[in-house]
Design a protein around this motif. Structure first.
Motif, PDB file in Angstrom:
ATOM      1  N   GLN A   6       0.941  -1.215   0.008  1.00 15.66           N
ATOM      2  CA  GLN A   6      -0.076   0.085   0.045  1.00 15.66           C
ATOM      3  C   GLN A   6       1.047   1.380  -0.123  1.00 15.66           C
ATOM      4  O   GLN A   6       0.366   2.063  -0.594  1.00 15.66           O
ATOM      5  N   GLU A   7       1.795   1.353   0.902  1.00 18.56           N
ATOM      6  CA  GLU A   7       2.693   2.413   0.749  1.00 18.56           C
ATOM      7  C   GLU A   7       3.501   2.718  -0.435  1.00 18.56           C
ATOM      8  O   GLU A   7       3.647   3.774  -0.989  1.00 18.56           O
ATOM      9  N   THR A   9       2.386   1.734  -3.669  1.00 22.58           N
ATOM     10  CA  THR A   9       1.386   2.096  -4.500  1.00 22.58           C
ATOM     11  C   THR A   9       1.126   3.717  -4.272  1.00 22.58           C
ATOM     12  O   THR A   9       0.941   4.488  -5.264  1.00 22.58           O
ATOM     13  N   SER A  10       0.942   3.878  -3.180  1.00 18.47           N
ATOM     14  CA  SER A  10       0.790   5.292  -2.834  1.00 18.47           C
ATOM     15  C   SER A  10       1.730   6.326  -3.160  1.00 18.47           C
ATOM     16  O   SER A  10       1.713   7.358  -3.447  1.00 18.47           O
ATOM     17  N   TRP A  11       3.062   5.572  -2.915  1.00 14.41           N
ATOM     18  CA  TRP A  11       4.455   6.546  -3.482  1.00 14.41           C
ATOM     19  C   TRP A  11       4.311   6.850  -4.935  1.00 14.41           C
ATOM     20  O   TRP A  11       4.753   7.825  -5.422  1.00 14.41           O
ATOM     21  N   THR A  13       1.788   6.759  -7.058  1.00 15.86           N
ATOM     22  CA  THR A  13       0.531   7.813  -7.472  1.00 15.86           C
ATOM     23  C   THR A  13       1.042   9.098  -6.846  1.00 15.86           C
ATOM     24  O   THR A  13       0.576  10.182  -7.722  1.00 15.86           O
ATOM     25  N   THR A  14       1.579   9.334  -5.857  1.00 17.58           N
ATOM     26  CA  THR A  14       1.901  10.306  -5.248  1.00 17.58           C
ATOM     27  C   THR A  14       3.009  11.292  -6.213  1.00 17.58           C
ATOM     28  O   THR A  14       2.995  12.553  -6.058  1.00 17.58           O
ATOM     29  N   HIS A  15       3.811  10.550  -6.587  1.00 13.88           N
ATOM     30  CA  HIS A  15       4.803  11.153  -7.587  1.00 13.88           C
ATOM     31  C   HIS A  15       4.459  11.210  -9.042  1.00 13.88           C
ATOM     32  O   HIS A  15       5.436  11.059  -9.971  1.00 13.88           O
ATOM     33  N   GLY A  16       3.310  10.856  -9.438  1.00 14.25           N
ATOM     34  CA  GLY A  16       2.769  11.321 -10.758  1.00 14.25           C
ATOM     35  C   GLY A  16       2.625   9.785 -11.605  1.00 14.25           C
ATOM     36  O   GLY A  16       2.297   9.962 -12.740  1.00 14.25           O
ATOM     37  N   THR A  17       2.614   8.698 -11.134  1.00 15.17           N
ATOM     38  CA  THR A  17       2.468   7.342 -11.513  1.00 15.17           C
ATOM     39  C   THR A  17       0.894   7.243 -11.897  1.00 15.17           C
ATOM     40  O   THR A  17       0.235   7.213 -10.908  1.00 15.17           O
ATOM     41  N   PRO A 119      12.868  12.193  -4.815  1.00 16.85           N
ATOM     42  CA  PRO A 119      12.250  11.754  -3.740  1.00 16.85           C
ATOM     43  C   PRO A 119      12.910  10.214  -3.517  1.00 16.85           C
ATOM     44  O   PRO A 119      13.555   9.489  -4.349  1.00 16.85           O
TER      45      PRO A 119
END
Length: 260
Positions: A6-7, A9-11, A13-17, A119
């Motif tokens: 979860q961390e 996938t969140s990382w 999407t947070t960075h534009g994926t 990042p």
């Protein structure tokens, strides 16, 4: 999904994926994790065993983009901050896979902060195989390798060459620039834990087993290079090689529809 997944996938999407909603990370018993389809995925045209009518029908439909991630999330010699912190002439003097291996060792030990730039790849590194999980020949003991005496495979392991590179080039470089590589300080034991021979073998194995070839800003699977001879591998520019988060979780099977 696990908390680490979860961390991760969140990382991403947070960075534009951008990730297709019809795929998800999933465990495979005895084999680790992979990316599975949770819904129908449109495939592109494939001439193998297809009629012209079938090809026309498939070609008229859009392909599904499984995921798209920014170049800044690739782990390469150009996306890491490390080369900019070291003398350019000394960094450029490093050869072979050593620059990317050093970057892997440095980035996985770098303490992330909210203002970390680029990042931190910590969520990605957390999903990679653990250092003690590899059982390839590079990690066999001398006694175990002796069981293969007489086999041509022993000449292809490359452990002696790798250890000579670490001892003669990488470790002296680490000792000279320890304040940059480990800015928080620490003794030699801590330095060896992060940049020692075991970690050099580990990060090198990760790169050789999971990296992709980068061309014109697009990361493409370097599986074609896997069967190339040693001379081709020696000519490969490490600046064109990348660790690509999420892409290295994909699995492929010959003769089937695979992500490309």
């Amino acid at each position: 999904m696990s908390s680490a997944e979860q961390e991760f996938t969140s990382w991403l999407t947070t960075h534009g994926t951008v990730i297709c909603p019809d795929v998800a990370l999933a465990p495979f018993e005895g084999m680790g994790r992979g990316l599975v389809a949770t819904g129908d995925i449109q495939v592109g045209p494939d001439e193998r065993g297809s009629s012209l009518q079938q090809l026309t029908r498939v070609a008229s439909q859009p392909e599904t983009v499984i995921f798209a991630l920014p170049r800044s999330l690739l782990v390469t010699t150009s996306t890491s901050l490390l080369p900019t912190l070291l003398p350019a002439d000394e960094w450029s003097a490093l050869g072979g896979w050593s620059p990317l291996i050093l970057i892997m060792m440095y980035e996985r030990s770098r303490t992330p902060t909210p203002a970390t730039t680029p990042p931190s790849w910590a969520p990605y590194f957390a999903l990679l195989p653990a250092p003690d999980s590899f059982n390839s020949l590079m990690f066999w003991s001398d006694a175990e390798l002796a069981e293969l005496e007489g086999s041509t495979v022993l000449g292809k392991v490359g452990r002696d060459e790798a250890e000579a590179e670490w001892k003669d080039v990488v470790w002296p470089f680490v000792l000279k620039h320890r304040n940059v590589l480990m800015p928080g300080g620490g003794g030699e034991d801590a330095l060896r834990e992060r940049f020692g021979l075991d970690m050099f073998h580990y990060c090198g194995t990760l790169i050789l087993s999971r990296s992709f070839h980068v061309e014109s800003g697009i990361a493409g699977d370097d599986s074609d290079e896997d069967d190339s001879d040693d001379e081709d591998e020696e000519k490969e520019d490490v600046g064109d090689v990348a660790m690509v988060p999420l892409a290295d979780i994909l699995n492929a099977k010959s003769g089937c529809d695979n992500v490309s």
